[in-house]
Design a protein around this motif. Structure first.
Motif, PDB file in Angstrom:
ATOM      1  N   VAL A  85       0.788  -1.169  -0.188  1.00 35.85           N
ATOM      2  CA  VAL A  85       0.031  -0.076  -0.008  1.00 35.85           C
ATOM      3  C   VAL A  85       1.068   1.251   0.114  1.00 35.85           C
ATOM      4  CG1 VAL A  85      -1.528   1.328   1.401  1.00 35.85           C
ATOM      5  CG2 VAL A  85      -2.058  -1.196   1.104  1.00 35.85           C
ATOM      6  N   ILE A  86       1.900   1.308   0.865  1.00 38.12           N
ATOM      7  CA  ILE A  86       2.807   2.446   0.857  1.00 38.12           C
ATOM      8  C   ILE A  86       3.719   2.642  -0.200  1.00 38.12           C
ATOM      9  CG2 ILE A  86       4.657   3.602   2.173  1.00 38.12           C
ATOM     10  CD1 ILE A  86       1.820   3.483   3.755  1.00 38.12           C
ATOM     11  N   GLU A  87       4.165   1.638  -0.577  1.00 30.30           N
ATOM     12  CA  GLU A  87       4.946   1.655  -1.859  1.00 30.30           C
ATOM     13  C   GLU A  87       4.308   2.039  -3.300  1.00 30.30           C
ATOM     14  OE1 GLU A  87       8.420   1.530  -1.933  1.00 30.30           O
ATOM     15  OE2 GLU A  87       8.415   1.195   0.157  1.00 30.30           O
ATOM     16  N   THR A  88       3.003   1.669  -3.194  1.00 27.75           N
ATOM     17  CA  THR A  88       2.294   1.991  -4.541  1.00 27.75           C
ATOM     18  C   THR A  88       1.582   3.562  -4.557  1.00 27.75           C
ATOM     19  OG1 THR A  88       0.455   0.788  -3.560  1.00 27.75           O
ATOM     20  CG2 THR A  88       1.838  -0.333  -5.306  1.00 27.75           C
ATOM     21  N   GLY A  89       1.884   4.030  -3.255  1.00 30.40           N
ATOM     22  CA  GLY A  89       1.277   5.678  -3.183  1.00 30.40           C
ATOM     23  C   GLY A  89      -0.027   5.724  -3.003  1.00 30.40           C
ATOM     24  N   GLN A  90      -0.663   4.581  -2.246  1.00 30.96           N
ATOM     25  CA  GLN A  90      -1.929   4.571  -1.958  1.00 30.96           C
ATOM     26  C   GLN A  90      -1.879   5.437  -0.410  1.00 30.96           C
ATOM     27  OE1 GLN A  90      -4.524   0.982  -2.209  1.00 30.96           O
ATOM     28  NE2 GLN A  90      -2.919   0.034  -3.401  1.00 30.96           N
ATOM     29  N   ASP A  91      -3.370   6.120  -0.248  1.00 26.19           N
ATOM     30  CA  ASP A  91      -3.465   6.534   0.985  1.00 26.19           C
ATOM     31  C   ASP A  91      -3.856   5.583   2.074  1.00 26.19           C
ATOM     32  OD1 ASP A  91      -4.094   8.333   3.066  1.00 26.19           O
ATOM     33  OD2 ASP A  91      -5.860   9.076   2.378  1.00 26.19           O
ATOM     34  N   PRO A  92      -3.103   5.628   3.166  1.00 29.50           N
ATOM     35  CA  PRO A  92      -3.022   4.479   4.226  1.00 29.50           C
ATOM     36  C   PRO A  92      -4.637   4.751   4.998  1.00 29.50           C
ATOM     37  CG  PRO A  92      -1.121   5.503   4.463  1.00 29.50           C
ATOM     38  CD  PRO A  92      -1.654   6.210   3.378  1.00 29.50           C
ATOM     39  N   ALA A 106      -2.523  12.212  11.169  1.00 24.75           N
ATOM     40  CA  ALA A 106      -1.407  11.178  11.959  1.00 24.75           C
ATOM     41  C   ALA A 106       0.009  11.645  11.241  1.00 24.75           C
ATOM     42  CB  ALA A 106      -1.362   9.962  11.864  1.00 24.75           C
ATOM     43  N   THR A 107       1.036  11.943  11.776  1.00 27.53           N
ATOM     44  CA  THR A 107       2.324  12.140  11.076  1.00 27.53           C
ATOM     45  C   THR A 107       3.069  11.020  10.624  1.00 27.53           C
ATOM     46  OG1 THR A 107       3.356  12.284  12.997  1.00 27.53           O
ATOM     47  CG2 THR A 107       2.630  14.311  12.458  1.00 27.53           C
ATOM     48  N   ALA A 108       2.807   9.715  11.112  1.00 23.79           N
ATOM     49  CA  ALA A 108       3.278   8.585  10.721  1.00 23.79           C
ATOM     50  C   ALA A 108       2.230   7.486  10.252  1.00 23.79           C
ATOM     51  CB  ALA A 108       4.338   8.175  11.728  1.00 23.79           C
ATOM     52  N   PRO A 109       1.457   7.702   9.235  1.00 20.77           N
ATOM     53  CA  PRO A 109       0.415   6.708   9.169  1.00 20.77           C
ATOM     54  C   PRO A 109       0.757   5.412   8.717  1.00 20.77           C
ATOM     55  CG  PRO A 109       0.780   8.096   7.159  1.00 20.77           C
ATOM     56  CD  PRO A 109       1.700   8.700   8.086  1.00 20.77           C
ATOM     57  N   ARG A 110       1.802   5.139   8.356  1.00 17.51           N
ATOM     58  CA  ARG A 110       2.267   3.819   8.234  1.00 17.51           C
ATOM     59  C   ARG A 110       2.519   3.172   9.522  1.00 17.51           C
ATOM     60  NH1 ARG A 110       6.983   0.983   4.183  1.00 17.51           N
ATOM     61  NH2 ARG A 110       6.719  -1.087   4.962  1.00 17.51           N
ATOM     62  N   LEU A 111       3.251   3.594  10.278  1.00 17.16           N
ATOM     63  CA  LEU A 111       3.355   3.110  11.705  1.00 17.16           C
ATOM     64  C   LEU A 111       2.299   2.720  12.195  1.00 17.16           C
ATOM     65  CD1 LEU A 111       5.170   2.448  13.891  1.00 17.16           C
ATOM     66  CD2 LEU A 111       4.931   4.871  14.715  1.00 17.16           C
ATOM     67  N   LEU A 112       1.216   3.835  12.286  1.00 15.75           N
ATOM     68  CA  LEU A 112      -0.200   3.443  12.914  1.00 15.75           C
ATOM     69  C   LEU A 112      -0.964   2.281  12.235  1.00 15.75           C
ATOM     70  CD1 LEU A 112      -1.663   7.264  13.724  1.00 15.75           C
ATOM     71  CD2 LEU A 112      -0.662   5.387  15.256  1.00 15.75           C
ATOM     72  N   LEU A 113      -0.723   2.209  10.931  1.00 14.91           N
ATOM     73  CA  LEU A 113      -1.386   1.049  10.136  1.00 14.91           C
ATOM     74  C   LEU A 113      -0.937  -0.171  10.566  1.00 14.91           C
ATOM     75  CD1 LEU A 113      -3.592   0.103   8.147  1.00 14.91           C
ATOM     76  CD2 LEU A 113      -1.774   0.789   6.408  1.00 14.91           C
ATOM     77  N   GLU A 114       0.475  -0.135  10.709  1.00 13.64           N
ATOM     78  CA  GLU A 114       1.032  -1.407  11.016  1.00 13.64           C
ATOM     79  C   GLU A 114       0.740  -1.802  12.470  1.00 13.64           C
ATOM     80  OE1 GLU A 114       5.081  -1.419   8.389  1.00 13.64           O
ATOM     81  OE2 GLU A 114       4.867  -0.689  10.414  1.00 13.64           O
ATOM     82  N   LEU A 115       0.344  -0.897  13.321  1.00 10.70           N
ATOM     83  CA  LEU A 115       0.205  -1.105  14.939  1.00 10.70           C
ATOM     84  C   LEU A 115      -1.496  -1.717  14.777  1.00 10.70           C
ATOM     85  CD1 LEU A 115       1.493   1.878  16.844  1.00 10.70           C
ATOM     86  CD2 LEU A 115       2.388  -0.643  16.703  1.00 10.70           C
TER      87      LEU A 115
END
Length: 677
Positions: free
Chosen positions: A275-282, A350-359
């Motif tokens: 999701v992150i690598e393809t530029g999609q919105d988390p 959120a400033t770190a959307p990937r981190l929150l999505l993984e959590l």
């Protein structure tokens, strides 16, 4: 070549019959027109793009039709053609944008011109759009006019925020609230428009267009117009819709949901990386995941939801959703949806959307991290699903219902079949177990010189230990559960294991509950850590490993090899008593007393000698002094045999005297033996 008009302009309704999704408004308006009970002022409110201004124009067209007032304008008179779709407009129907003409001066100008009669129509109609933008001073300037207008004057206020219209104006109007258009109604309408336009649209793409429109007809038609403009020869495809509108593809959602059901963390976090690598919105991905979990929750409660239209999905996708819902339990699905919903709120800004999505994904994958009702129910759901997939019988693997004698019963039957008279006394001899602390000394005074004899008395230990390895019953259960249990699962079932051990042998239960804990588990070995070397030696030398192995077979259904190690940092599996007292005995029905057969009268071999009370006290003190120093928490077991299991070797082993039992179990020795003539 002139470009065509936008879809929402080309297909703007011209009659109340063409307005979709607003029957609660159009039906009473048509009745008022037919009954000639039209009010002088109306307030149309609702979300944007749901038909407020369009309905106001239709109302003006119905009022000024030569055949009217009527709910079905003729469409051929001058008023109808002027107000028709693409018409030039009527001079007697004035539309005012209150966002730029909402001041008191504009209201005064309107009030001066309103008293002039219409030029060519029956009524002069003022349509004030975005009425909430009119200032309070402007409304107050219009108040007298709206309250007592001339007979030829009609007002229609359209607004998205009716609460901002002052109460004195609202009280003088008829209020009609417009609503968002239902998705199913909007889907059918889009399908009809695509047919008229001659454009092929993928059935899976229409729900995405409806979602992007959010229930607004104008927004939805704008999205469809954009997709039609960018479509190729194959029409509007699902790939085009997902790529242009930013929705998560169904294949990626299927991958994530299947990984959640299987507990596959590698696949889940790989999907997040994609999701992150393809530029999609988390946030959009989380929203789509929440919508998918919502669909699965509904299907779990209503299995035929896709077929009945409760969920608007194509047939093939409905079958996939049904299969995915079957892999979850209802509690697990509800807990996962709640976690994703909470995480969606946290992702806002959120400033770190990937981190929150993984959590969020980590929380969904770990139901054992939550000790509340939701976590317990989710764990039970996963256990039931695993049992159903692996084919493990519930009676063999249910953690809360260990069978009292699942293994010993067939073993005893196998031993008793060849020689019933030799084995029967072993099961029914009510000889009390030699206690470890107080009564042992008295037993040693009368039986310490007795030789080890009578083969039938040694039979119980061999009957319990040796044939167990060849018993056919535990093998299927062990094969069915070996692949899914880890250290966390076994520690969760540790209290049940201790209860099963307690039924078999109380001494082993005392050792494990106060001094032991499981520290490692694999497919073949269970490693138990004891707090000191004395406890480990007592555990390994007294046959306690076999007792724990049998308990694991009974409770978990897996045959492990038990390995004992010394680890002073090991925390006991059960809460130790506050003082060194006898452990509490669980309330169990006492076994029925059987009469002792005449063959088990062992005391006849050596006459009893009188016992001096002082010698008993002296020996008791000696035993207390010789207790192993490395295990101060080990209290004396209950000297009552009413709850002892019939397979407990300490209860049936008559071949050992008191001194032998002391030396084997506690490492103690008799320092002085007082004999009386």
């Amino acid at each position: 070549m002139e470009a065509p008009l936008a879809l929402y302009r080309r297909y703007r309704p011209e009659t109340f019959a063409e307005v979709i999704g607003q029957e609660h408004v159009t039906t009473p308006l048509r009745a008022a027109l037919n009954n000639n009970r039209v009010n002088h002022a109306y307030l149309f409110s609702g979300p944007r793009g749901c038909g407020k201004t369009t309905s106001a124009r239709i109302l003006a067209r119905c009022l000024n039709c030569e055949q009217g007032p009527t709910d079905d304008p003729c469409g051929v008179c001058r008023s109808c053609t002027d107000l028709a779709r693409g018409g030039p407009g009527s001079i007697d129907v004035i539309e005012i944008d209150a966002a730029s003409h909402g001041g008191v001066d504009d209201a005064r100008d309107l009030r001066e011109r309103a008293f002039f009669a219409p030029v060519s129509s029956r009524y002069k109609v003022y349509i004030i759009d975005e009425a909430h933008m009119v200032t309070p001073q402007g409304f107050n300037a219009l108040l007298k006019l709206v309250e007592e207008p001339p007979e030829h004057l009609k007002f229609v206020f359209a607004t998205t925020e009716p609460e901002k219209v002052i109460g004195t104006i609202r009280s003088r109007t008829h209020h009609y609230p417009f609503r968002l258009i239902p998705p199913r109604t909007l889907s059918d309408y889009l399908r009809e428009l695509c047919t008229k336009e001659g454009v092929e649209v993928d059935a899976a793409a229409l729900p995405l267009v409806v979602r992007a429109g959010g229930g607004s007809a104008r927004d939805t038609l704008s999205v469809l117009d954009q997709l039609m403009g960018g479509a190729g020869p194959e029409g509007v495809t699902y790939e085009l819709a997902t790529g242009l509108l930013g929705f998560t593809p169904d294949t990626l959602l299927d991958e994530v949901v299947d990984a959640f059901a299987a507990g596959d963390g590698a696949t889940v976090f790989g999907a997040v990386d994609k999701v992150i690598e393809t530029g999609q919105d988390p946030r959009r991905f989380t929203e789509d995941l929440l919508r998918r979990l919502r669909d699965l929750v509904i299907i779990s409660a209503v299995p035929d939801a896709p077929a009945t239209g409760l969920i608007d999905v194509p047939q093939d996708q409905g079958e996939r959703l049904t299969a995915q819902a079957a892999r979850f339990g209802r509690a697990d699905l509800s807990r996962s949806a709640e976690l994703v919903a909470d995480g969606l709120t946290e992702l806002k800004g959120a400033t770190a959307p990937r981190l929150l999505l993984e959590l969020i994904c980590a929380r969904v994958l770990l139901p054992g991290a939550y000790h509340g009702t939701e976590g317990v129910m989710a764990r039970l759901d996963r256990i039931e699903k695993r049992m159903a997939i692996e084919g493990v019988p519930s009676a063999a693997a249910a953690p809360r219902a260990p069978a009292p004698q699942p293994v010993a019963r067939p073993v005893q039957a196998a031993v008793a079949a060849p020689e019933p008279p030799a084995v029967e006394p072993v099961e029914t001899t009510p000889v009390p177990r030699p206690p470890v602390v107080e009564p042992v000394v008295a037993a040693s005074e009368t039986r310490v010189v007795e030789p080890v004899h009578t083969a039938p008395e040694a039979a119980p230990e061999s009957a319990v230990v040796e044939p167990v390895e060849t018993a056919p019953e535990p093998a299927p259960a062990a094969a069915g559960t070996s692949s899914g249990l880890g250290l966390v699962d076994v520690r969760r079932l540790w209290p049940d294991l201790l209860e099963a051990v307690k039924l078999k042998r109380r001494y082993t239960w005392i050792l494990l509950s106060q001094n032991g804990q499981v520290v490692a588990v694999d497919d073949k070995t269970m490693t138990v850590a004891l707090v000191n070397a004395g406890a480990r030696n007592s555990f390994t030398s007294g046959g306690s490993e076999e007792i724990l192995r049998q308990a694991a077979i009974d409770v978990i259904g897996h045959d492990w090899r038990i390995e004992a190690i010394v680890d002073p940092s090991a925390q006991p599996g059960a809460e130790p008593p506050l003082t060194v007292t006898r452990p509490a005995v669980a309330e169990q029905p006492a076994p029925p007393e059987r009469p002792a057969p005449p063959t088990a009268t062992a005391p006849e071999a050596a006459p009893r000698r009188p016992v001096d009370p002082e010698s008993i006290a002296t020996a008791r003190g000696a035993i207390q002094d010789t207790r192993p120093a490395g295990n101060p928490r080990l209290g004396p077991p209950d000297d009552s045999d009413e709850h002892a299991h019939r397979d407990d070797p300490d209860a049936d082993d008559h071949s050992l005297g008191g001194a032998q039992l002391l030396e084997r179990e506690l490492g103690a020795s008799i320092i002085e033996e007082i004999k009386h003539d």
